[in-house]
Design a protein around this motif. Structure first.
Motif, PDB file in Angstrom:
ATOM      1  N   GLU A  86     -40.082  -1.541  96.588  1.00 12.03           N
ATOM      2  CA  GLU A  86     -39.882  -2.916  97.036  1.00 12.03           C
ATOM      3  C   GLU A  86     -39.542  -3.864  95.897  1.00 12.03           C
ATOM      4  O   GLU A  86     -38.854  -4.864  96.118  1.00 12.03           O
ATOM      5  N   SER A  90     -36.129  -5.842  96.211  1.00 11.62           N
ATOM      6  CA  SER A  90     -36.266  -7.295  96.274  1.00 11.62           C
ATOM      7  C   SER A  90     -35.433  -7.981  95.202  1.00 11.62           C
ATOM      8  O   SER A  90     -34.786  -8.999  95.461  1.00 11.62           O
ATOM      9  N   ASN A  94     -32.355 -10.429  96.149  1.00 12.64           N
ATOM     10  CA  ASN A  94     -32.551 -11.847  95.852  1.00 12.64           C
ATOM     11  C   ASN A  94     -31.928 -12.304  94.544  1.00 12.64           C
ATOM     12  O   ASN A  94     -32.208 -13.414  94.085  1.00 12.64           O
ATOM     13  N   LEU A  99     -30.797 -16.183  98.352  1.00 15.73           N
ATOM     14  CA  LEU A  99     -31.276 -16.824  99.581  1.00 15.73           C
ATOM     15  C   LEU A  99     -30.420 -18.032  99.957  1.00 15.73           C
ATOM     16  O   LEU A  99     -30.207 -18.301 101.140  1.00 15.73           O
ATOM     17  N   GLU A 109     -32.979 -15.844 107.127  1.00 16.55           N
ATOM     18  CA  GLU A 109     -34.213 -15.304 107.723  1.00 16.55           C
ATOM     19  C   GLU A 109     -34.240 -13.784 107.652  1.00 16.55           C
ATOM     20  O   GLU A 109     -35.286 -13.190 107.361  1.00 16.55           O
ATOM     21  N   ALA A 112     -34.923 -12.803 103.950  1.00 17.78           N
ATOM     22  CA  ALA A 112     -36.301 -13.121 103.579  1.00 17.78           C
ATOM     23  C   ALA A 112     -37.310 -12.207 104.272  1.00 17.78           C
ATOM     24  O   ALA A 112     -38.338 -11.846 103.685  1.00 17.78           O
ATOM     25  N   ARG A 113     -37.034 -11.833 105.498  1.00 16.48           N
ATOM     26  CA  ARG A 113     -37.942 -10.952 106.244  1.00 16.48           C
ATOM     27  C   ARG A 113     -37.925  -9.534 105.669  1.00 16.48           C
ATOM     28  O   ARG A 113     -38.965  -8.931 105.453  1.00 16.48           O
ATOM     29  N   GLU A 114     -36.756  -9.003 105.425  1.00 19.87           N
ATOM     30  CA  GLU A 114     -36.641  -7.628 104.944  1.00 19.87           C
ATOM     31  C   GLU A 114     -36.994  -7.474 103.469  1.00 19.87           C
ATOM     32  O   GLU A 114     -37.553  -6.449 103.068  1.00 19.87           O
ATOM     33  N   PRO A 116     -38.715  -9.872 100.868  1.00 23.00           N
ATOM     34  CA  PRO A 116     -39.336 -11.108 100.373  1.00 23.00           C
ATOM     35  C   PRO A 116     -39.147 -11.271  98.856  1.00 23.00           C
ATOM     36  O   PRO A 116     -39.165 -10.287  98.114  1.00 23.00           O
ATOM     37  N   ASN A 119     -43.053 -12.457  93.553  1.00 23.11           N
ATOM     38  CA  ASN A 119     -43.862 -13.489  92.929  1.00 23.11           C
ATOM     39  C   ASN A 119     -43.959 -13.181  91.434  1.00 23.11           C
ATOM     40  O   ASN A 119     -45.031 -12.939  90.904  1.00 23.11           O
TER      41      ASN A 119
END
Length: 187
Positions: A86, A90, A94, A99, A109, A112-114, A116, A119
């Protein structure tokens, strides 16, 4: 650098982009070279940064371009065909404030859903810096020249042109933060 960690991404990117899109492949190699140079600022995630850098544009490959939005297409390919973790998917999904472009395309959406957003602002900024200081041919450039080149190539009123103009302040800030972190590294 862990050759296994970065070896398979390099082989995958070469297979998907090398013959089909040689200029995109040159850009990806340049972004990865930049990531290898600055990897020390992300510590244990240096190999992840290089892997994401070499793969960030894999979604442009003609056989992968299902939505026409390369960050989403590339991340799905890495997840579904390669079982990529992930963190890597990600970062690819991204990269460089995707985004905002996803929003222009009506895919925010879904993206962002698939996938994220991580952080880990330093890692995200580092990938933005690598991408946005590398020309389409894989050479180094300034972030302002890169943004101007993208607007010129796609046109100011295109989806990409609108996105990059919206994202420019964030892109500039990301690159400034990485440049400051690099300047503070011991020599």
């Amino acid at each position: 650098m862990d050759e296994e960690m970065v070896g398979w991404p390099r082989r995958v990117a070469a297979a998907e982009l090398g013959d089909a899109l040689p200029r995109r492949w040159a850009h990806s190699r340049g972004v990865a070279a930049r990531a290898a140079e600055i990897g020390l600022i992300v510590g244990k995630d240096a190999d992840l940064l290089v892997s994401a850098a070499i793969l960030h544009d894999v979604g442009y490959a003609p056989r992968l371009a299902t939505t026409g939005f390369h960050p989403l297409d590339g991340a799905r390919f890495l997840r579904d065909e390669h079982g990529a973790d992930e963190w890597l998917t990600s970062l690819v999904a991204n990269h460089s404030f995707a985004l905002l472009e996803a929003e222009e395309r009506g895919l925010r959406e879904e993206l962002a859903r698939e996938f994220p957003l991580l952080n880990d602002p330093l890692l995200v900024d580092a990938l933005v810096c690598c991408d946005m200081t590398t020309t389409p041919d894989g050479d180094r450039t300034t972030v302002r020249e890169r943004v101007a080149e993208i607007v010129d190539r796609y046109g100011a009123d295109s989806v990409v042109g609108r996105f990059i103009r919206r994202a420019a302040p964030e892109i500039f800030s990301s690159v400034e933060r990485i440049e400051a972190a690099l300047a503070n590294q011991p020599r």
